[in-house]
Design a protein around this motif. Structure first.
Motif, PDB file in Angstrom:
ATOM      1  N   THR A 189       0.834  -1.213   0.000  1.00 46.71           N
ATOM      2  CA  THR A 189       0.000   0.000   0.000  1.00 46.71           C
ATOM      3  C   THR A 189       0.860   1.251   0.000  1.00 46.71           C
ATOM      4  O   THR A 189       0.569   2.217  -0.732  1.00 46.71           O
ATOM      5  CB  THR A 189      -0.933  -0.002   1.225  1.00 46.71           C
ATOM      6  OG1 THR A 189      -1.793  -1.140   1.172  1.00 46.71           O
ATOM      7  CG2 THR A 189      -1.775   1.265   1.257  1.00 46.71           C
TER       8      THR A 189
ATOM      9  N   THR B 217       0.928   3.979  -3.006  1.00 47.18           N
ATOM     10  CA  THR B 217       0.621   5.382  -2.716  1.00 47.18           C
ATOM     11  C   THR B 217       1.728   6.290  -3.229  1.00 47.18           C
ATOM     12  O   THR B 217       1.459   7.312  -3.882  1.00 47.18           O
ATOM     13  CB  THR B 217       0.442   5.582  -1.205  1.00 47.18           C
ATOM     14  OG1 THR B 217      -0.633   4.756  -0.744  1.00 47.18           O
ATOM     15  CG2 THR B 217       0.131   7.038  -0.881  1.00 47.18           C
TER      16      THR B 217
ATOM     17  N   TYR C  67      -6.121  -7.025  -0.089  1.00 47.07           N
ATOM     18  CA  TYR C  67      -6.870  -6.677  -1.295  1.00 47.07           C
ATOM     19  C   TYR C  67      -7.552  -7.882  -1.945  1.00 47.07           C
ATOM     20  O   TYR C  67      -8.344  -7.708  -2.883  1.00 47.07           O
ATOM     21  CB  TYR C  67      -5.950  -5.993  -2.310  1.00 47.07           C
ATOM     22  CG  TYR C  67      -5.375  -4.697  -1.795  1.00 47.07           C
ATOM     23  CD1 TYR C  67      -6.214  -3.704  -1.288  1.00 47.07           C
ATOM     24  CD2 TYR C  67      -4.007  -4.454  -1.788  1.00 47.07           C
ATOM     25  CE1 TYR C  67      -5.708  -2.514  -0.812  1.00 47.07           C
ATOM     26  CE2 TYR C  67      -3.489  -3.253  -1.312  1.00 47.07           C
ATOM     27  CZ  TYR C  67      -4.342  -2.293  -0.828  1.00 47.07           C
ATOM     28  OH  TYR C  67      -3.845  -1.111  -0.353  1.00 47.07           O
TER      29      TYR C  67
ATOM     30  N   SER D 253      -9.082   4.594  -5.857  1.00 48.63           N
ATOM     31  CA  SER D 253     -10.362   4.619  -5.139  1.00 48.63           C
ATOM     32  C   SER D 253     -10.737   3.241  -4.621  1.00 48.63           C
ATOM     33  O   SER D 253     -11.131   3.079  -3.455  1.00 48.63           O
ATOM     34  CB  SER D 253     -11.464   5.152  -6.065  1.00 48.63           C
ATOM     35  OG  SER D 253     -11.194   6.477  -6.458  1.00 48.63           O
ATOM     36  N   ASN D 254     -10.642   2.223  -5.462  1.00 48.83           N
ATOM     37  CA  ASN D 254     -11.001   0.872  -5.049  1.00 48.83           C
ATOM     38  C   ASN D 254     -10.060   0.332  -3.976  1.00 48.83           C
ATOM     39  O   ASN D 254     -10.495  -0.394  -3.068  1.00 48.83           O
ATOM     40  CB  ASN D 254     -10.990  -0.073  -6.247  1.00 48.83           C
ATOM     41  CG  ASN D 254     -12.134   0.184  -7.214  1.00 48.83           C
ATOM     42  OD1 ASN D 254     -11.917   0.362  -8.406  1.00 48.83           O
ATOM     43  ND2 ASN D 254     -13.358   0.210  -6.713  1.00 48.83           N
TER      44      ASN D 254
ATOM     45  N   GLY E 238      -8.493   2.157  -1.846  1.00 48.44           N
ATOM     46  CA  GLY E 238      -8.532   3.002  -0.663  1.00 48.44           C
ATOM     47  C   GLY E 238      -7.195   3.653  -0.357  1.00 48.44           C
ATOM     48  O   GLY E 238      -6.862   3.871   0.814  1.00 48.44           O
TER      49      GLY E 238
ATOM     50  N   PRO F 216      -4.497   6.457   0.313  1.00 47.52           N
ATOM     51  CA  PRO F 216      -4.624   7.815   0.874  1.00 47.52           C
ATOM     52  C   PRO F 216      -4.029   8.873  -0.051  1.00 47.52           C
ATOM     53  O   PRO F 216      -2.990   9.485   0.244  1.00 47.52           O
ATOM     54  CB  PRO F 216      -3.837   7.699   2.196  1.00 47.52           C
ATOM     55  CG  PRO F 216      -2.788   6.674   1.913  1.00 47.52           C
ATOM     56  CD  PRO F 216      -3.435   5.669   0.985  1.00 47.52           C
TER      57      PRO F 216
END
Length: 450
Positions: A28, A32, A224, A420-421, A423, A425
């Motif tokens: 993640t 990001t 995920y 978006s899917n 999540g 940040p």
């Protein structure tokens, strides 16, 4: 030798722990960072904004063009020894507007809007490609680090076996063949270790290219998998209705249809109105009054050297091509979903098989070492058992890597590998607000007034 084996396994375990420690860089976090950094995504975002301007350009086709002009002329002459001159200053406003063009402008506006929509879907498609590439680079670094640690352990094992063979030869319990075989395996293991180091350096460079920073301690754990449907049919249904590549293809069809309508409209009449109003001031500061004119015209094309017909044929071909491209995109997405789904199933089977092979391989190696010490097995048997165990452990690393990549590939093929899917940040990159802003066709006039 059993103590050496246990120590080697412990060393690899500690190395793996350091790779995925408490302060590890998660998938993640990498996604990001890549989302905020990726030049390809920034380029798609700018391209979408640029495409939105086509809407304003198209809408200008039937809106008035208003202009102001100010000018001055100075005339002089010499005739018969006399010098004369005069100054004339003018100021005025002009107005031109197309009030009917056989609905060509309306078709161009629709084409521009469809193009802007397609560009927005292109952002989402690029986003998916970037994020999937990041996952692949992430897992390449992680698996290559594990392989480097494993092959370093392999080299250490062969070094221990070579020393053992030499010691046995010195006391008369071994042969020169044992020493030669151990030396050969050590050389091969060292070459494999160096190759894995080179692969690691390359994968780390690829990771830095996507993320914008070198990889830290990596941790492949994620949640995920919850985004994946329970069946292949469910995955196909989501992909067919929401994948950005398919939505982009549909928008391209709309744009091509509107382009065909605009090309056909070129055969029709065009009506325009124009007007001017102005005044003049002579050199004596005498106002010469205000004058103006108003015009109306209708034009109908009769012959344009074949350009109009060629434009229509080209637009029709583009429309057919857009439909063919949409069919191709649809088939490619279905193929990608099925391949990714099969990849997950295959990786699960490979993980189970490799896990069993590793467990069995460790038992075989320990037993072979004991048999060699008792004289019932040879050094070559030990070396072969180690090679089989190493192969099984490499297979397990590759299978675990393939499982993660296949999971994210499935999300991508379904159209769900987006910020978006997931999540993430981040501030989602979109040109929707920009598209709405360019619809304000009077903004330019207000800007001039201000």
């Amino acid at each position: 030798m059993r103590k050496n084996l246990v120590a080697s396994v412990l060393a690899l375990t500690l190395a793996a722990w350091s790779v995925g420690g408490a302060q590890a860089q998660s998938i993640t976090q990498a996604l990001t960072a890549a989302y905020n950094y990726a030049p390809d995504l920034a380029s798609a975002h700018l391209a979408a904004k640029s495409s939105a301007e086509n809407v304003a350009l198209a809408r200008a086709g039937k809106l008035p063009v208003i202009g102001a002009s100010v000018g001055s002329t100075y005339d002089w002459s010499i005739a018969g020894g006399d010098f004369t001159d005069s100054t004339l200053s003018t100021a005025g406003l002009s107005y031109n507007q197309t009030i009917f063009d056989n609905f060509k402008t309306e078709a161009q506006i629709e084409a521009a809007r469809a193009g802007a929509e397609a560009a927005e879907y292109q952002i989402r498609n690029t986003e998916q490609n970037v994020l999937l590439a990041v996952v692949q680079a992430y897992m390449d670094v992680l698996s290559n680090r594990q392989l480097v640690a494993l092959r370093q352990e392999n080299v250490n094992f062969y070094q221990a076996q070579l020393q053992s063979a030499k010691d046995r030869l010195d006391v008369g319990e071994g042969t020169r063949i044992d020493v030669a075989q151990a030396e050969a395996r050590l050389a091969q293991g060292d070459a494999t270790y160096r190759a894995s180091q080179a692969s690691l350096e390359i994968s780390q460079a690829t990771f830095a290219r996507y993320v914008g920073a070198p990889p830290q301690n990596l941790d492949a754990s994620h949640n995920y998998s919850r985004l994946i449907p329970n069946s292949l049919q469910g995955a196909l249904s989501e992909a067919e209705t929401g994948h950005p590549a398919i939505m982009l293809a549909k928008a391209a069809i709309r744009a091509a249809q509107a382009g065909s309508d605009a090309a056909s409209a070129a055969f029709g009449p065009t009506a325009t109105v124009s007007g001017q109003i102005g005044t003049a001031l002579s050199g004596t500061n005498a106002l010469q009054g205000i004058s103006g004119k108003l015009g109306f015209s209708i034009t109908v094309p009769i012959y344009a050297g074949g350009a109009i017909g060629a434009g229509v044929r080209q637009a029709n071909l583009d429309q057919i091509k857009s439909e063919v491209d949409a069919m191709s995109a649809y088939d490619q997405i279905r193929e990608a979903v099925i391949a990714a789904w099969a990849g997950i199933q295959s990786a699960d089977a490979q993980i189970s098989a490799a896990t069993a092979a590793v467990s069995a391989g460790r038992e075989v190696l320990e037993g072979t070492i004991q048999e060699r010490d008792l004289g019932t097995s040879t050094t070559l048997d030990v070396l072969n058992s180690q090679a089989e165990l190493t192969t099984a452990r490499e297979s397990l690393i590759n299978a675990q890597t393939n499982k993660v990549i296949a999971t994210f590939s499935l999300l991508s093929s379904m159209g769900r590998l987006t910020a978006s899917n997931l999540g993430l940040p981040v501030e989602v990159k979109t040109a929707v607000q920009y598209n709405n802003a360019v619809e304000d066709v009077w903004q330019e006039l207000r800007t001039v007034a201000e």
